[in-house]
Design an enzyme around this catalytic site. Structure first.
Site, PDB file in Angstrom:
ATOM      1  N   HIS A   1       0.803  -1.224   0.000  1.00 40.29           N
ATOM      2  CA  HIS A   1       0.000   0.000   0.000  1.00 40.29           C
ATOM      3  C   HIS A   1       0.837   1.276   0.000  1.00 40.29           C
ATOM      4  CE1 HIS A   1       0.691   0.114   4.414  1.00 40.29           C
ATOM      5  NE2 HIS A   1       0.387   1.382   4.310  1.00 40.29           N
TER       6      HIS A   1
ATOM      7  N   ASP B   1      -0.483  -7.624   1.631  1.00 35.59           N
ATOM      8  CA  ASP B   1      -0.012  -6.246   1.553  1.00 35.59           C
ATOM      9  C   ASP B   1       1.506  -6.201   1.387  1.00 35.59           C
ATOM     10  OD1 ASP B   1      -0.342  -3.464   1.431  1.00 35.59           O
ATOM     11  OD2 ASP B   1       0.128  -3.230   3.555  1.00 35.59           O
TER      12      ASP B   1
ATOM     13  N   GLY C   1       5.427   5.767   8.608  1.00 35.68           N
ATOM     14  CA  GLY C   1       6.527   5.325   7.763  1.00 35.68           C
ATOM     15  C   GLY C   1       7.121   3.988   8.153  1.00 35.68           C
TER      16      GLY C   1
ATOM     17  N   SER D   1       5.531   1.110   7.973  1.00 34.10           N
ATOM     18  CA  SER D   1       5.026   0.045   7.110  1.00 34.10           C
ATOM     19  C   SER D   1       6.117  -0.413   6.143  1.00 34.10           C
ATOM     20  CB  SER D   1       3.812   0.524   6.313  1.00 34.10           C
ATOM     21  OG  SER D   1       2.658   0.522   7.116  1.00 34.10           O
TER      22      SER D   1
ATOM     23  N   LEU E   1     -10.968 -23.724  -2.244  1.00 36.33           N
ATOM     24  CA  LEU E   1     -11.817 -24.909  -2.144  1.00 36.33           C
ATOM     25  C   LEU E   1     -13.242 -24.545  -1.751  1.00 36.33           C
ATOM     26  CD1 LEU E   1      -9.586 -27.588  -0.367  1.00 36.33           C
ATOM     27  CD2 LEU E   1     -10.066 -27.324  -2.803  1.00 36.33           C
ATOM     28  N   GLY E   2     -13.392 -23.484  -0.945  1.00 38.64           N
ATOM     29  CA  GLY E   2     -14.726 -23.103  -0.490  1.00 38.64           C
ATOM     30  C   GLY E   2     -15.170 -23.867   0.738  1.00 38.64           C
ATOM     31  N   VAL E   3     -14.245 -24.061   1.690  1.00 42.49           N
ATOM     32  CA  VAL E   3     -14.587 -24.787   2.918  1.00 42.49           C
ATOM     33  C   VAL E   3     -14.253 -23.927   4.132  1.00 42.49           C
ATOM     34  CG1 VAL E   3     -14.141 -27.012   1.837  1.00 42.49           C
ATOM     35  CG2 VAL E   3     -12.325 -25.919   3.163  1.00 42.49           C
TER      36      VAL E   3
END
Length: 333
Positions: A53, A82, A155, A157, A206-208
């Site tokens: 960012h 990030d 600063g 980050s 996977l969607g679990v």
């Protein structure tokens, strides 16, 4: 007794100052936005890892610890963690030494930053929590994080979190959830390796929803091998790769592509990279019976810059800073 106490404090103070000096040797300034620059760390001889960012423009300058200023280009980014990787032009970057183990809650740590020409800055505190996963306000997912009570000054980050021996425990950022967090160093290094090779991180989906559970002797007998834990599936998204592959709520996932899975971090590590788009054998325990199903791994979609803004049309008036939630402190950059 009083003299002994003073000696202990002096020794601790000197050890922390030496730790800062060791971490500072690989902490650089990253000037890639309007306003206050941020920080970064040496990943390889010509590569710098920083917070994604803080990279808001194409013209990037990196100031090395010895004061040399070099141009750089961004070669990859990963919004979920990030993190961004920069290639420094005609510069030799000191590389950061990383810790061999994860920090423990209560451990003394230091955050470092080099946002100004005045030199290294440091802040001290303790590890207050280690989290397994975090959903960011704009839809990303951080696989693991460290939270501390260290003051992250403007600063910081992109700078490192270090232990009292000067070894890196993680990369600090204020750009994920509106509060300062640290990306664990092994996760950060794994992301940097992928960015150096491919320019982005492909994460499988996977969607679990799952939680780690112990395996009974009967479960281990059904598997035909000793394995202490597996992942109990407590939720499956409708239409997801898991649902299409035949996984069910109540299954205990024990292996993925032939590799044992004991916790969520194991599964996440297996889902990064080449697994995306492939049909993979997933081993589960259904009741006390072992089953193997084939699941085509989907790709988790990242939320990129244009979709993060809370108003239509994206950034306006050439204002390119990532949107922050209302609770974010003013210095969360």
């Amino acid at each position: 007794m009083e003299r002994e106490g003073r000696n202990l404090l002096t020794a601790l103070s000197e050890a922390m100052a030496e730790a800062v000096a060791r971490g500072a040797a690989a902490t650089v300034t990253v000037d890639a936005r309007d306003g206050l620059p941020a920080s970064g760390v040496g990943y390889a001889a010509d590569l710098v890892l920083t917070a994604d960012h803080v990279v808001e423009r194409d013209e990037i300058r990196v100031v090395l610890p010895d004061g040399q200023e070099r141009p750089a280009v961004r070669i990859g980014r990963d919004p979920s963690t990030d993190l961004a990787l920069l290639r420094v032009v005609e510069g030799l970057v000191p590389t950061l030494e990383i810790a061999e183990r994860e920090p423990r809650v209560g451990e003394i740590v230091l955050a470092l930053g080099r946002p100004t020409p005045e030199g290294i800055q440091a802040s001290v505190g303790v590890v207050s929590a280690i989290g397994e996963a975090l959903r960011t306000p704009w839809g990303g997912r951080l696989e693991r994080y460290i939270r501390t009570d260290v003051t992250m000054y403007p600063g910081f980050s992109g700078g490192p979190l270090i232990d009292v021996e000067g070894r890196a425990l993680g990369i600090n950022t204020s750009g994920l959830a509106g509060i300062p967090l640290t990306v664990p160093i092994r996760l950060a290094w794994r992301v940097a390796e992928t960015l150096a090779r491919e320019g982005r991180v492909r994460r499988g989906y996977l969607g679990v929803r799952a939680q780690s559970v112990p395996l009974s002797p009967a479960h281990q007998e059904a598997l035909g091998r000793p394995q202490a834990r597996g992942l109990l599936l407590v939720g499956i998204e409708e239409g997801s790769p898991a649902a299409q592959g035949g996984l069910r709520v109540g299954d205990i996932l024990t292996a993925f592509a032939g590799q044992p899975v004991e916790d969520v971090e194991d599964l996440q590590a297996r889902l990064v990279g080449d697994a995306v788009g492939r049909a993979v054998e997933v081993e589960v325990l259904r009741g006390e019976a072992r089953r193997v199903v084939r699941v085509v791994v989907g790709e988790r979609q990242e939320v990129w810059e244009g979709a993060r803004w809370p108003f239509p049309g994206g950034p306006r008036w050439r204002f390119r800073r990532r949107w922050m939630p209302p609770w974010a402190p003013w210095w969360s950059r």
